[in-house]
Structures are given as C-alpha cells and as structure tokens.
Design a protein around this motif. Structure first.
Motif, PDB file in Angstrom:
ATOM      1  N   MET A   1       0.827  -1.209   0.000  1.00 35.39           N
ATOM      2  CA  MET A   1       0.000   0.000   0.000  1.00 35.39           C
ATOM      3  C   MET A   1       0.863   1.261   0.000  1.00 35.39           C
ATOM      4  SD  MET A   1      -3.132   1.153   0.048  1.00 35.39           S
ATOM      5  CE  MET A   1      -4.179  -0.169   0.665  1.00 35.39           C
ATOM      6  N   TRP A   2       1.858   1.298   0.915  1.00 32.73           N
ATOM      7  CA  TRP A   2       2.659   2.514   1.016  1.00 32.73           C
ATOM      8  C   TRP A   2       3.639   2.672  -0.140  1.00 32.73           C
ATOM      9  CZ3 TRP A   2       1.224   6.488   3.583  1.00 32.73           C
ATOM     10  CH2 TRP A   2       0.405   6.323   4.713  1.00 32.73           C
ATOM     11  N   SER A   3       4.212   1.554  -0.621  1.00 36.28           N
ATOM     12  CA  SER A   3       5.110   1.677  -1.774  1.00 36.28           C
ATOM     13  C   SER A   3       4.333   2.145  -3.003  1.00 36.28           C
ATOM     14  CB  SER A   3       5.810   0.343  -2.049  1.00 36.28           C
ATOM     15  OG  SER A   3       4.873  -0.651  -2.420  1.00 36.28           O
ATOM     16  N   GLY A   4       3.103   1.629  -3.167  1.00 33.01           N
ATOM     17  CA  GLY A   4       2.266   2.078  -4.267  1.00 33.01           C
ATOM     18  C   GLY A   4       1.945   3.553  -4.158  1.00 33.01           C
ATOM     19  N   THR A   5       1.704   4.028  -2.927  1.00 29.72           N
ATOM     20  CA  THR A   5       1.413   5.438  -2.715  1.00 29.72           C
ATOM     21  C   THR A   5       2.615   6.315  -3.052  1.00 29.72           C
ATOM     22  OG1 THR A   5      -0.143   4.861  -0.963  1.00 29.72           O
ATOM     23  CG2 THR A   5       0.646   7.133  -1.013  1.00 29.72           C
ATOM     24  N   LEU A   6       3.809   5.870  -2.676  1.00 27.05           N
ATOM     25  CA  LEU A   6       5.013   6.643  -2.977  1.00 27.05           C
ATOM     26  C   LEU A   6       5.262   6.707  -4.482  1.00 27.05           C
ATOM     27  CD1 LEU A   6       7.409   5.429  -0.141  1.00 27.05           C
ATOM     28  CD2 LEU A   6       6.271   7.660  -0.343  1.00 27.05           C
ATOM     29  N   PHE A   7       4.997   5.621  -5.192  1.00 29.28           N
ATOM     30  CA  PHE A   7       5.128   5.653  -6.640  1.00 29.28           C
ATOM     31  C   PHE A   7       4.112   6.626  -7.246  1.00 29.28           C
ATOM     32  CE2 PHE A   7       7.433   1.490  -6.492  1.00 29.28           C
ATOM     33  CZ  PHE A   7       8.525   1.875  -7.260  1.00 29.28           C
ATOM     34  N   ALA A   8       2.888   6.634  -6.726  1.00 32.39           N
ATOM     35  CA  ALA A   8       1.870   7.560  -7.218  1.00 32.39           C
ATOM     36  C   ALA A   8       2.271   9.006  -6.944  1.00 32.39           C
ATOM     37  CB  ALA A   8       0.522   7.249  -6.580  1.00 32.39           C
ATOM     38  N   LEU A   9       2.884   9.263  -5.783  1.00 32.11           N
ATOM     39  CA  LEU A   9       3.356  10.604  -5.457  1.00 32.11           C
ATOM     40  C   LEU A   9       4.446  11.047  -6.433  1.00 32.11           C
ATOM     41  CD1 LEU A   9       3.645  13.112  -3.664  1.00 32.11           C
ATOM     42  CD2 LEU A   9       5.161  11.772  -2.178  1.00 32.11           C
ATOM     43  N   ALA A  10       5.392  10.153  -6.718  1.00 35.38           N
ATOM     44  CA  ALA A  10       6.464  10.493  -7.657  1.00 35.38           C
ATOM     45  C   ALA A  10       5.900  10.798  -9.039  1.00 35.38           C
ATOM     46  CB  ALA A  10       7.473   9.343  -7.731  1.00 35.38           C
ATOM     47  N   ALA A  11       4.914  10.008  -9.477  1.00 37.50           N
ATOM     48  CA  ALA A  11       4.284  10.262 -10.767  1.00 37.50           C
ATOM     49  C   ALA A  11       3.609  11.627 -10.776  1.00 37.50           C
ATOM     50  CB  ALA A  11       3.268   9.164 -11.086  1.00 37.50           C
ATOM     51  N   GLY A  12       2.903  11.958  -9.699  1.00 35.25           N
ATOM     52  CA  GLY A  12       2.234  13.253  -9.624  1.00 35.25           C
ATOM     53  C   GLY A  12       3.201  14.423  -9.682  1.00 35.25           C
ATOM     54  N   LEU A  13       4.336  14.296  -8.980  1.00 34.13           N
ATOM     55  CA  LEU A  13       5.332  15.373  -8.992  1.00 34.13           C
ATOM     56  C   LEU A  13       5.889  15.595 -10.396  1.00 34.13           C
ATOM     57  CD1 LEU A  13       7.274  14.521  -5.707  1.00 34.13           C
ATOM     58  CD2 LEU A  13       5.787  16.506  -6.100  1.00 34.13           C
ATOM     59  N   MET A  14       6.094  14.514 -11.126  1.00 38.31           N
ATOM     60  CA  MET A  14       6.630  14.654 -12.484  1.00 38.31           C
ATOM     61  C   MET A  14       5.550  15.108 -13.462  1.00 38.31           C
ATOM     62  SD  MET A  14       9.438  11.567 -12.819  1.00 38.31           S
ATOM     63  CE  MET A  14       8.555  10.291 -11.928  1.00 38.31           C
ATOM     64  N   TRP A  15       4.340  14.580 -13.321  1.00 36.59           N
ATOM     65  CA  TRP A  15       3.262  14.983 -14.218  1.00 36.59           C
ATOM     66  C   TRP A  15       2.879  16.444 -14.044  1.00 36.59           C
ATOM     67  CZ3 TRP A  15      -0.040   9.965 -13.393  1.00 36.59           C
ATOM     68  CH2 TRP A  15       0.389   8.994 -14.307  1.00 36.59           C
ATOM     69  N   GLY A  16       3.073  16.984 -12.842  1.00 35.98           N
ATOM     70  CA  GLY A  16       2.743  18.380 -12.612  1.00 35.98           C
ATOM     71  C   GLY A  16       3.539  19.339 -13.478  1.00 35.98           C
ATOM     72  N   LEU A  17       4.700  18.882 -13.978  1.00 29.61           N
ATOM     73  CA  LEU A  17       5.531  19.743 -14.824  1.00 29.61           C
ATOM     74  C   LEU A  17       4.811  20.151 -16.106  1.00 29.61           C
ATOM     75  CD1 LEU A  17       8.949  17.844 -14.508  1.00 29.61           C
ATOM     76  CD2 LEU A  17       8.349  20.039 -13.440  1.00 29.61           C
ATOM     77  N   VAL A  18       3.950  19.276 -16.619  1.00 32.26           N
ATOM     78  CA  VAL A  18       3.319  19.573 -17.913  1.00 32.26           C
ATOM     79  C   VAL A  18       2.335  20.724 -17.807  1.00 32.26           C
ATOM     80  CG1 VAL A  18       3.591  17.144 -18.564  1.00 32.26           C
ATOM     81  CG2 VAL A  18       1.394  17.933 -17.672  1.00 32.26           C
ATOM     82  N   PHE A  19       1.910  21.086 -16.581  1.00 32.24           N
ATOM     83  CA  PHE A  19       0.961  22.175 -16.410  1.00 32.24           C
ATOM     84  C   PHE A  19       1.633  23.544 -16.496  1.00 32.24           C
ATOM     85  CE2 PHE A  19      -1.368  18.618 -14.810  1.00 32.24           C
ATOM     86  CZ  PHE A  19      -2.706  18.917 -14.991  1.00 32.24           C
ATOM     87  N   VAL A  20       2.939  23.601 -16.310  1.00 33.99           N
ATOM     88  CA  VAL A  20       3.630  24.895 -16.391  1.00 33.99           C
ATOM     89  C   VAL A  20       4.349  25.094 -17.714  1.00 33.99           C
ATOM     90  CG1 VAL A  20       3.895  25.195 -13.908  1.00 33.99           C
ATOM     91  CG2 VAL A  20       5.638  23.942 -15.176  1.00 33.99           C
ATOM     92  N   ALA A  21       4.562  24.019 -18.479  1.00 35.65           N
ATOM     93  CA  ALA A  21       5.252  24.159 -19.765  1.00 35.65           C
ATOM     94  C   ALA A  21       4.539  25.140 -20.700  1.00 35.65           C
ATOM     95  CB  ALA A  21       5.415  22.797 -20.432  1.00 35.65           C
ATOM     96  N   PRO A  22       3.185  25.078 -20.848  1.00 35.32           N
ATOM     97  CA  PRO A  22       2.522  26.056 -21.724  1.00 35.32           C
ATOM     98  C   PRO A  22       2.664  27.491 -21.229  1.00 35.32           C
ATOM     99  CG  PRO A  22       1.094  24.169 -21.337  1.00 35.32           C
ATOM    100  CD  PRO A  22       2.229  24.054 -20.375  1.00 35.32           C
ATOM    101  N   LEU A  23       2.865  27.676 -19.919  1.00 35.86           N
ATOM    102  CA  LEU A  23       3.065  29.013 -19.381  1.00 35.86           C
ATOM    103  C   LEU A  23       4.489  29.489 -19.621  1.00 35.86           C
ATOM    104  CD1 LEU A  23       1.252  28.590 -15.929  1.00 35.86           C
ATOM    105  CD2 LEU A  23       0.316  29.507 -18.065  1.00 35.86           C
ATOM    106  N   MET A  24       5.433  28.569 -19.609  1.00 38.57           N
ATOM    107  CA  MET A  24       6.831  28.916 -19.834  1.00 38.57           C
ATOM    108  C   MET A  24       7.108  29.221 -21.304  1.00 38.57           C
ATOM    109  SD  MET A  24       8.501  26.013 -17.332  1.00 38.57           S
ATOM    110  CE  MET A  24      10.189  26.577 -17.515  1.00 38.57           C
ATOM    111  N   LEU A  25       6.305  28.629 -22.199  1.00 40.96           N
ATOM    112  CA  LEU A  25       6.460  28.863 -23.644  1.00 40.96           C
ATOM    113  C   LEU A  25       5.110  29.293 -24.219  1.00 40.96           C
ATOM    114  CD1 LEU A  25       8.582  25.694 -24.523  1.00 40.96           C
ATOM    115  CD2 LEU A  25       9.428  28.049 -24.335  1.00 40.96           C
ATOM    116  N   PRO A  26       4.597  30.458 -23.811  1.00 43.35           N
ATOM    117  CA  PRO A  26       3.243  30.857 -24.229  1.00 43.35           C
ATOM    118  C   PRO A  26       3.130  31.156 -25.717  1.00 43.35           C
ATOM    119  CG  PRO A  26       4.346  32.674 -23.122  1.00 43.35           C
ATOM    120  CD  PRO A  26       5.235  31.477 -22.957  1.00 43.35           C
ATOM    121  N   GLU A  27       4.252  31.436 -26.381  1.00 40.22           N
ATOM    122  CA  GLU A  27       4.190  31.767 -27.805  1.00 40.22           C
ATOM    123  C   GLU A  27       4.104  30.526 -28.691  1.00 40.22           C
ATOM    124  OE1 GLU A  27       8.612  31.813 -26.609  1.00 40.22           O
ATOM    125  OE2 GLU A  27       6.636  32.090 -25.730  1.00 40.22           O
ATOM    126  N   TYR A  28       4.292  29.350 -28.128  1.00 40.48           N
ATOM    127  CA  TYR A  28       4.240  28.112 -28.908  1.00 40.48           C
ATOM    128  C   TYR A  28       2.824  27.531 -28.872  1.00 40.48           C
ATOM    129  CZ  TYR A  28       9.344  27.959 -29.254  1.00 40.48           C
ATOM    130  OH  TYR A  28      10.657  28.246 -29.546  1.00 40.48           O
TER     131      TYR A  28
END
Length: 326
Positions: A1-28
């Motif tokens: 249960m806890w190892s699965g949760t930690l993997f889900a947390l790591a995925a969330g931290l990395m997936w969150g990056l895609v929400f700022v990419a369009p803001l960092m490159l608004p002209e694209y």
C-alpha cells in the motif's frame, strides 16, 4: 500500500511539470508543444528499448495495438487539449478541473472493477471524496476571482478543452491499469517504454501533417515562426526533453508501478498528487503564495488522500455484488 502510494506521489510530482510548460512557452501553439513533447519522449525511449529488449519481445500484436490506443488518447489527445486549455483559461482553472479526476475515476472504477480489485465501501470512501471535492471547489473559487477579467469566450473554450482532457485522462489510467493487472508478469518499465516507442512514429506523422498543412497554407496549422524551432529554440528543446523524460517516461513508469500495487479506485484518488504539484508549480511560476481559501482547499485535498489510504477494499462476491447492483 505505502510503496504504491510513494510511486503515485512520484508520478504526480513529475506529471505536474506539464501544467507549467505552456506558461513557460506561451508563444508556442499547443500542437507544437504536444508533438515536441512526444517526439522527445519517443527519442528518449530508443536507448531504453535496448535495455528492455527482452521484455519488449514478449509483447504480442494486441499489446502493441493497446499501446497505440493508450498513447493516442492518454498522450496526444490529453496533452493537446490540456496545453490549449491552459493557454486559453490559465493554469489554475485547468488544474482544478483536472483535479476532479480522483472523484471521477473512483466512481467509475469502484463499480467497474470491484470483482477484480475488491469493493471500497462507499460509506467509508465518501468522506475522502467529499473532502477532495470541497478542496477543489475552494481552489476553483479563489482562482475564478483572480481571473474574473479574462475574456469570457476564451475562458469558456479553455474550460471545454479541459473537459476533453479530463475525459481522455479518465479513460487512460483505467485501461492502462486493466492491462497491467491482466499481465502481472510483464515489466511496468517495459510497458512505459513501449508506449514511448509508439509515440515516436505518431509524433513524426503529426509533424509531417503540420508541415504539409503549413505548406498548403491551411490556417489552423500554419507556422507562426520563421525558425523551425520557434523564437526560443534552446528553451523549447530543453523543456521538451525534460518533460519527455520526467513527465512522460518517468511519470508513466511510476504510475505503472503504483497501478500494480493499488486497487484502481484508490489509485485514481491518488492522481490528486498531480493536481497538488500543478498548483504548487503554478504558484511558484507566478511568484505568489496561495490565498487562505486556496490553502484551505489544498489542505482538504491532502486530508482526503490520507483518509482514502485508510480505506481497505472488501472482497466482492460475484452473486452478492450482482444482486446489490442490479
């Protein structure tokens, strides 16, 4: 249960990056960001495929067809709609709408996969769902006040595109988890690499289509730049490689590991980590602290996840389950 949760947390931290990419490159445009991301993802997966070559050889034609479907919906359609929505309506609104995924996936999966994963009793699950929903409502309210002056039509189209992304990302984790649970002997890392490999030709085909459309003068795909890589080539290439490696491959790998360890309904709730990461990165990019109402919403989200971790699945008897839900 806890190892699965930690993997889900790591995925969330990395997936969150895609929400700022369009803001960092608004002209694209969103199409450039989507194809650039998954071209980078596919290229990164080429050397990884050599490492996983034995596991990849075990995949049958049906498995590769599933990888293509997962990539088209969970990668291209999802991020095309997401990037366009963020550029039209802003990061906070889109993050809040995508943040309803834990509720949507839990509701869909708890009925759909109960015989396989066990049934999470609704009475025990309800407090976590209510807390998550209330937290998202708080965040959405404070961000709506912040962006009240946004053009209504543009804001509305961004919200609709976010709903398209929501639908695509609801389908993806459920179907991806189905495949992983049906193939417990397969490597989650190799499955993540397989999805990256099929993304490469799809991205190349998409770029060829954009180039052909631009050459023919088709307005929706005409290039807005003189340079093939746009006005910020180094930033564009670097950011695409970063999210291609971290968000696409690394996030998918961690999510696959979590999906094999957790019931689908519970794993669905843990996508809230992606929402928290997206909001945190958005506030950092803006250089602002969340308001009191937004901070309350974030606390409710975290509380809902912690509550959900205490809910254990109950084995579902086929006959009893059919009678109760008939």
């Amino acid at each position: 249960m806890w190892s699965g949760t930690l993997f889900a947390l790591a995925a969330g931290l990395m997936w969150g990056l895609v929400f700022v990419a369009p803001l960092m490159l608004p002209e694209y445009p969103a199409s450039w960001l989507t194809l650039g991301r998954y071209l980078a993802f596919g290229l990164i997966c080429l050397p990884l495929a050599w490492v996983d070559r034995r596991a990849l050889r075990q995949l049958q034609a049906a498995d590769w067809r599933m990888a293509v479907r997962l990539s088209l919906v969970g990668n291209f359609l999802y991020y095309l709609a997401l990037a366009a929505a963020i550029q039209r309506a802003g990061n906070p609104l889109v993050s809040a709408l995508i943040g309803t995924l834990p509720v949507v996936i839990a509701v869909v999966s708890n009925r759909r996969n109960a015989l396989r994963d066990g049934h999470l009793p609704w009475r025990r699950l309800a407090p976590s769902l209510v807390a998550i929903a209330a937290g998202l409502a708080c965040i959405n309210q404070t961000e709506w006040q912040t962006h009240a002056q946004t053009d209504a039509s543009r804001y509305g189209s961004g919200a609709l595109l976010a709903l398209v992304a929501l639908a695509a990302w609801t389908w993806y984790p459920i179907r991806n988890a189905d495949w992983l649970r049906e193939h417990p002997d397969r490597s989650p890392r190799a499955w993540a690499t397989a999805q990256g490999l099929v993304s490469l030709p799809l991205a190349l085909l998409g770029m060829a289509a954009l180039a052909a459309g631009a050459a023919l003068g088709w307005a929706p795909v005409a290039s807005p730049f003189d340079s093939p890589l746009g006005p910020n080539p180094a930033g564009f290439v670097g950011l695409m490689l970063l999210i291609g490696l971290a968000a696409s491959w690394g996030g998918t790998l961690c999510w696959n590991e979590a999906s094999q360890r957790l019931p689908t309904a519970l794993a669905g709730q843990l996508i809230v980590f992606e929402t928290l990461s997206a909001l945190a990165y958005g506030y950092l990019w803006r250089g602002q602290w969340p308001s009191a109402l937004a901070a309350t919403g974030i606390a409710l989200l975290i509380g809902g996840v912690i509550w959900a971790l205490r809910v254990k699945p109950v084995p579902a008897d086929d006959r009893v389950y059919s009678q109760v839900h008939s």
